[in-house]
Write a protein that holds these residues in place. Structure first.
Motif, PDB file in Angstrom:
ATOM      1  N   THR A   1       1.454  -0.775 -18.006  1.00  0.00           N
ATOM      2  CA  THR A   1       0.983  -0.155 -16.774  1.00  0.00           C
ATOM      3  C   THR A   1       2.110  -0.110 -15.768  1.00  0.00           C
ATOM      4  OG1 THR A   1      -1.211  -1.037 -17.189  1.00  0.00           O
ATOM      5  CG2 THR A   1      -0.730  -0.301 -14.948  1.00  0.00           C
ATOM      6  N   GLU A   2       2.234   1.068 -15.131  1.00  0.00           N
ATOM      7  CA  GLU A   2       3.221   1.215 -14.069  1.00  0.00           C
ATOM      8  C   GLU A   2       2.592   0.706 -12.769  1.00  0.00           C
ATOM      9  OE1 GLU A   2       6.194   2.149 -14.592  1.00  0.00           O
ATOM     10  OE2 GLU A   2       6.054   2.995 -16.617  1.00  0.00           O
ATOM     11  N   LEU A   3       3.300  -0.202 -12.056  1.00  0.00           N
ATOM     12  CA  LEU A   3       2.822  -0.771 -10.799  1.00  0.00           C
ATOM     13  C   LEU A   3       3.428  -0.011  -9.638  1.00  0.00           C
ATOM     14  CD1 LEU A   3       3.062  -4.580 -11.592  1.00  0.00           C
ATOM     15  CD2 LEU A   3       1.106  -3.057 -11.877  1.00  0.00           C
ATOM     16  N   VAL A   4       2.594   0.344  -8.709  1.00  0.00           N
ATOM     17  CA  VAL A   4       3.051   1.078  -7.535  1.00  0.00           C
ATOM     18  C   VAL A   4       2.469   0.384  -6.300  1.00  0.00           C
ATOM     19  CG1 VAL A   4       3.057   3.275  -6.302  1.00  0.00           C
ATOM     20  CG2 VAL A   4       3.152   3.245  -8.804  1.00  0.00           C
ATOM     21  N   LEU A   5       3.331   0.023  -5.346  1.00  0.00           N
ATOM     22  CA  LEU A   5       2.875  -0.584  -4.096  1.00  0.00           C
ATOM     23  C   LEU A   5       2.160   0.457  -3.252  1.00  0.00           C
ATOM     24  CD1 LEU A   5       5.988  -2.725  -3.139  1.00  0.00           C
ATOM     25  CD2 LEU A   5       3.819  -3.525  -4.112  1.00  0.00           C
ATOM     26  N   ARG A   6       1.133   0.027  -2.646  1.00  0.00           N
ATOM     27  CA  ARG A   6       0.376   0.945  -1.795  1.00  0.00           C
ATOM     28  C   ARG A   6       1.183   1.393  -0.585  1.00  0.00           C
ATOM     29  NH1 ARG A   6      -5.063   1.511  -2.748  1.00  0.00           N
ATOM     30  NH2 ARG A   6      -5.943   0.137  -4.359  1.00  0.00           N
ATOM     31  N   ALA A   7       2.212   0.645  -0.286  1.00  0.00           N
ATOM     32  CA  ALA A   7       3.051   1.013   0.867  1.00  0.00           C
ATOM     33  C   ALA A   7       4.112   2.036   0.507  1.00  0.00           C
ATOM     34  CB  ALA A   7       3.697  -0.246   1.444  1.00  0.00           C
ATOM     35  N   ALA A   8       4.108   2.548  -0.739  1.00  0.00           N
ATOM     36  CA  ALA A   8       5.145   3.493  -1.166  1.00  0.00           C
ATOM     37  C   ALA A   8       5.034   4.790  -0.384  1.00  0.00           C
ATOM     38  CB  ALA A   8       5.022   3.762  -2.664  1.00  0.00           C
ATOM     39  N   GLU A   9       6.220   5.339  -0.076  1.00  0.00           N
ATOM     40  CA  GLU A   9       6.291   6.581   0.651  1.00  0.00           C
ATOM     41  C   GLU A   9       6.055   7.759  -0.305  1.00  0.00           C
ATOM     42  OE1 GLU A   9       6.700   7.114   3.844  1.00  0.00           O
ATOM     43  OE2 GLU A   9       6.783   4.978   4.336  1.00  0.00           O
ATOM     44  N   PRO A  10       5.755   8.934   0.206  1.00  0.00           N
ATOM     45  CA  PRO A  10       5.661  10.118  -0.670  1.00  0.00           C
ATOM     46  C   PRO A  10       7.006  10.389  -1.370  1.00  0.00           C
ATOM     47  CG  PRO A  10       4.644  10.553   1.452  1.00  0.00           C
ATOM     48  CD  PRO A  10       5.320   9.230   1.601  1.00  0.00           C
ATOM     49  N   GLY A  11       6.962  10.751  -2.635  1.00  0.00           N
ATOM     50  CA  GLY A  11       8.178  10.986  -3.425  1.00  0.00           C
ATOM     51  C   GLY A  11       8.672   9.754  -4.124  1.00  0.00           C
TER      52      GLY A  11
ATOM     53  N   ALA B   1       2.770  11.942  -4.457  1.00  0.00           N
ATOM     54  CA  ALA B   1       2.761  13.201  -3.722  1.00  0.00           C
ATOM     55  C   ALA B   1       2.434  13.011  -2.244  1.00  0.00           C
ATOM     56  CB  ALA B   1       1.770  14.164  -4.365  1.00  0.00           C
ATOM     57  N   ARG B   2       1.822  11.873  -1.890  1.00  0.00           N
ATOM     58  CA  ARG B   2       1.458  11.617  -0.490  1.00  0.00           C
ATOM     59  C   ARG B   2       1.423  10.112  -0.268  1.00  0.00           C
ATOM     60  NH1 ARG B   2      -3.746   9.826  -0.622  1.00  0.00           N
ATOM     61  NH2 ARG B   2      -5.053  10.503  -2.383  1.00  0.00           N
ATOM     62  N   LEU B   3       1.125   9.687   0.967  1.00  0.00           N
ATOM     63  CA  LEU B   3       0.983   8.266   1.269  1.00  0.00           C
ATOM     64  C   LEU B   3      -0.269   7.718   0.610  1.00  0.00           C
ATOM     65  CD1 LEU B   3       1.974   8.175   5.066  1.00  0.00           C
ATOM     66  CD2 LEU B   3       3.232   7.190   3.129  1.00  0.00           C
ATOM     67  N   LEU B   4      -0.146   6.501   0.147  1.00  0.00           N
ATOM     68  CA  LEU B   4      -1.289   5.838  -0.472  1.00  0.00           C
ATOM     69  C   LEU B   4      -2.118   5.171   0.622  1.00  0.00           C
ATOM     70  CD1 LEU B   4       0.516   4.240  -3.551  1.00  0.00           C
ATOM     71  CD2 LEU B   4      -0.647   6.436  -3.390  1.00  0.00           C
ATOM     72  N   SER B   5      -3.393   5.068   0.338  1.00  0.00           N
ATOM     73  CA  SER B   5      -4.304   4.423   1.304  1.00  0.00           C
ATOM     74  C   SER B   5      -5.185   3.435   0.571  1.00  0.00           C
ATOM     75  CB  SER B   5      -5.153   5.500   2.014  1.00  0.00           C
ATOM     76  OG  SER B   5      -5.987   6.152   1.076  1.00  0.00           O
ATOM     77  N   GLU B   6      -5.925   2.651   1.374  1.00  0.00           N
ATOM     78  CA  GLU B   6      -6.821   1.655   0.797  1.00  0.00           C
ATOM     79  C   GLU B   6      -7.983   2.317   0.090  1.00  0.00           C
ATOM     80  OE1 GLU B   6      -6.365  -1.473   0.584  1.00  0.00           O
ATOM     81  OE2 GLU B   6      -4.475  -1.459   1.699  1.00  0.00           O
TER      82      GLU B   6
END
Length: 755
Positions: free
Chosen positions: A533-543, A587-592
């Motif tokens: 599984t690829e982990l992505v922080l919710r604080a990641a910016e678009p792109g 593609a965009r900002l992540l949210s809760e």
């Protein structure tokens, strides 16, 4: 011997000339006579000369004795001529014949014994002993016959008076004149002689000469006077002239005026046929007396015959030395200088004229011959006599140049490049090679073949074949571009000459790619095991770079140009895939409110026609930080019964090593911190538990997480918590910022850290 049946043996020329019968056949021997009549035939198998027809000596030679037939034996390869003669012996096949059945002779009764009276002679076409040898007469009470020989060899009968005549006693005599030849058995001819005894009269007519000789040009026109009138010395002037003896040839050629004695032509003369005539003329007066004389007419030759030419040619090889090309014979039936000839050809030819035997010439090579430059020559032979005016004859012969295998086949190209699309059908015609040969016949017929390749391991014979007669190339089996992109080999063209000549050409067969390979995904692996599984922080910016799909295509060119697109996503619009490099980014900002688990299906498609594609599934887990392990997606759990023991051992070993490394790093940091503090309690400081703050995420220019000290471990176990992700803290910057923030909000901590 004349009158011999056709097919009879004459002579063996092979033996007489010292040649073998095989040589006669090989050299194309043939017999040619002077008058080009096929009277003789040569048997090439035995060398025998045989009669082709009955020979008639009288027709061939007339009164000429001996009768000789001249002929030549002509040979080729090399040219040669042998002159020979065949003497035709006379057979006594003709009896003497008198021109008249009865002749009348008038004799004065006062003629003295011994007086001679000429009689008309008989004619015998035979010659020699077979001609007339004697005359006799019966009954011969008052006369006998004397046979007179003249210079020409002819015999004439003369009646001789033996006793005095008395008209009152006997006014008429009838005698039988017999002409006998000398053949065996002898032949004879008879005529009746009627003698009239006359009273005494004036003098008999007398000629001034017993023999008159006259020369007449053969081109004298019809009606020309041959001899002048005769002068009679007698008193009786009424003289009548007549031909005493007239053969058919004389009577059809000359005319005698009975009153004037003039002899005129009634037919054109031909010196080449008859060169002389002899006329016996009788002059009679009114009283019945007569006198006789002979007129010898010699035909004078004029230059009225052009030279004659006959030739024999044979083909020659283009590399022949100075050998004979043609043999020809010239002839002029005129006599003297009018029958002498000169012979010539054009000056711009590689040939030369050489005299051979009498009136024979050979045409020999006098320069290099090349059939490819000129395959035949037209030679004009000019024969001119030395008469006045000069007459000439031109004869054209064609000299054919036979081919020698002196040119090898030449390919139209030194190398050929053929293109074949892969996956072709077996026995497909892929192209052709062509070679030309400037030689002729079998020397120009090329046979094509594949030459042995330089690489002995190349199975050329199982890949391609060539048609021997036209150079067409065929692919024997389907080609695979991915296995064999190019094939080089050599082909040969060999002619059928002796010795055979050949040449070579290079052939390159290039396989053209077909879109027969679908894209293959290298990452992430799709091997059926539990995906990572690829982990992505919710604080990641678009792109932010989530992952990268790596794929390859076994084809080439545009068939290997890959494009990527997001086929399905748990939440459309949240992630995107770059079409050209396969990078999966936010593609965009992540949210809760976004779901924590995402499943992405990426389609990889090539640019072939028709296009082929493959898909890959990515699992993405959104996290708030990296301080606690995160459970994998439930659907990615592996079946315990299918776990591979070796994989488990490897994963456990990797997790152990990673744990030891992490503990060592933490211990090293703790020791450094303890050394820099002023209180021993600092060494016991522990970072509070909880998630990493959001601001610890490295949002750089590339938007990717820093993997400098990151280690990912995937474990396979029985529970859903058997897969962990351990992230090593980012040092030194991240830790420094965190401590600074804590110290601002909690002075106690700052003091306890000694900062």
């Amino acid at each position: 011997m004349e009158e011999t049946e056709s097919g009879n043996f004459v002579a063996n020329l092979a033996k007489d000339l010292g040649l073998g019968a095989e040589e006669l056949a090989a050299r194309g021997a043939r017999v040619v006579s002077e008058d080009n009549q096929p009277r003789l035939q040569l048997d090439l198998l035995t060398g025998d000369l045989i009669l082709n027809e009955k020979l008639d000596r009288e027709e061939m030679c007339g009164p000429t004795d001996p009768c000789v037939m001249h002929f030549q034996l002509l040979l080729k390869k090399p040219m040669g001529v042998f002159r020979a003669e065949l003497q035709v012996r006379d057979r006594n096949d003709h009896s003497p014949e008198f021109p008249e059945v009865e002749m009348t002779l008038k004799i004065l009764e006062n003629s003295s014994p011994g007086t001679v009276f000429p009689l008309k002679k008989a004619q015998d076409l035979d010659v020699g002993n077979n001609n007339i040898q004697n005359y006799n007469i019966s009954p011969h009470s008052h006369f006998h016959v004397y046979t007179r020989n003249r210079g020409s060899g002819k015999k004439y009968p003369e009646l001789v008076l033996d006793e005095e005549l008395d008209r009152e006693e006997q006014a008429e005599f009838r005698l039988t004149l017999t002409a006998l030849d000398g053949g065996f058995p002898p032949r004879s001819g008879t005529t009746q002689v009627r003698i009239l005894v006359l009273d005494i009269n004036d003098n008999a007519p007398e000629f001034e000469q017993t023999l008159y000789q006259v020369q007449v040009p053969e081109n004298s026109p019809v009606g020309s006077q041959v001899s002048a009138r005769d002068l009679d010395t007698g008193t009786n002037g009424e003289i009548s002239y007549s031909l005493f003896y007239s053969s058919q040839e004389i009577s059809t050629t000359f005319e005698l005026n009975s009153l004037s004695g003039e002899v005129r032509l009634i037919k054109k003369l031909d010196f080449e046929s008859i060169s002389s005539y002899e006329l016996d003329i009788d002059a009679s007066d009114g009283g019945g007396l007569s006198g006789k004389c002979s007129v010898s007419i010699e035909v004078v030759d004029i230059n009225d015959n052009s030279p004659e030419l006959s030739s024999l040619t044979s083909p020659i090889l283009e590399n022949s030395p100075k050998i004979e090309v043609a043999l020809f014979r010239i002839r002029d039936r005129d006599s003297g200088d009018k029958g002498r000839m000169t012979c010539s050809i054009q000056v711009d030819l590689p040939f030369l004229l050489k005299p051979s035997a009498e009136n024979f010439y050979t045409l020999v090579i006098n320069g290099a011959l090349d059939r490819e430059s000129q395959s035949e020559y037209n030679v004009t032979i000019t024969v001119t006599d030395l008469g006045t005016p000069r007459l000439k004859t031109q004869h054209n012969i064609t000299v054919m140049i036979s081919d020698v295998n002196d040119n090898a086949p030449a390919f139209t190209q030194t190398s050929y490049t053929l293109f074949v699309r892969e996956n072709n059908s077996p026995a497909l015609h892929i192209g052709s090679v062509s070679a030309t040969d400037t030689d002729a016949g079998a020397n120009a017929q090329a046979t094509y073949s594949l030459l042995l390749p330089h690489d002995p391991h190349l199975p050329l014979a199982s890949l391609v074949s060539i048609k021997a007669d036209n150079g067409q190339l065929f692919a024997l089996r389907a080609l695979d571009y991915e296995a064999l992109q190019a094939l080089e080999f050599r082909v040969g063209a060999t002619d059928r000459g002796s010795p055979a000549l050949s040449s070579q050409a290079l052939v390159r067969v290039l396989a053209l790619d077909a879109n027969d390979n679908a894209p293959f995904v290298l990452y992430p692996l799709q091997n059926g095991s539990a995906p990572c599984t690829e982990l992505v922080l919710r604080a990641a910016e678009p792109g932010y770079l989530v992952s990268k799909v790596v794929a390859v295509d076994g084809d080439s060119g545009q068939n290997a140009w890959l494009s990527y697109q997001l086929l399905r996503a748990t939440e459309p619009g949240l992630f995107g895939v770059w079409a050209h490099n396969g990078e999966v980014r936010t593609a965009r900002l992540l949210s809760e409110r976004d779901a924590a688990k995402h499943r992405l299906v990426v389609l990889v498609k090539d640019n072939g026609e028709p296009p082929l594609s493959a898909s890959v599934t990515l699992h993405v887990l959104l996290v708030d930080g990296f301080s606690q392990p995160y459970l994998p997606l439930p659907e990615a759990a592996a079946d315990p019964a299918q776990a591979d023991s070796l994989t488990v051992y490897l994963v456990i070993a990797l997790a152990s090593v990673s744990s030891l490394f992490l503990i060592s790093v933490l211990a090293f940091i703790a020791v450094r911190l303890c050394r820099g503090g002023r209180a021993g309690s600092l060494c016991g400081y522990l970072v509070p538990e909880g998630h990493f703050p959001g601001h610890l995420v490295d949002i750089g220019g590339t938007g990717t997480l820093s993997h400098s000290y990151q280690c990912e471990v995937c474990l396979t176990g029985d529970s859903e918590s058997n897969e962990f992700k351990f992230l090593k803290p980012i040092f030194p910057n991240v830790l420094g910022h965190e401590l600074e923030r804590n110290s601002e909000g909690n002075p106690t901590v700052q003091n306890s850290l000694g900062i």
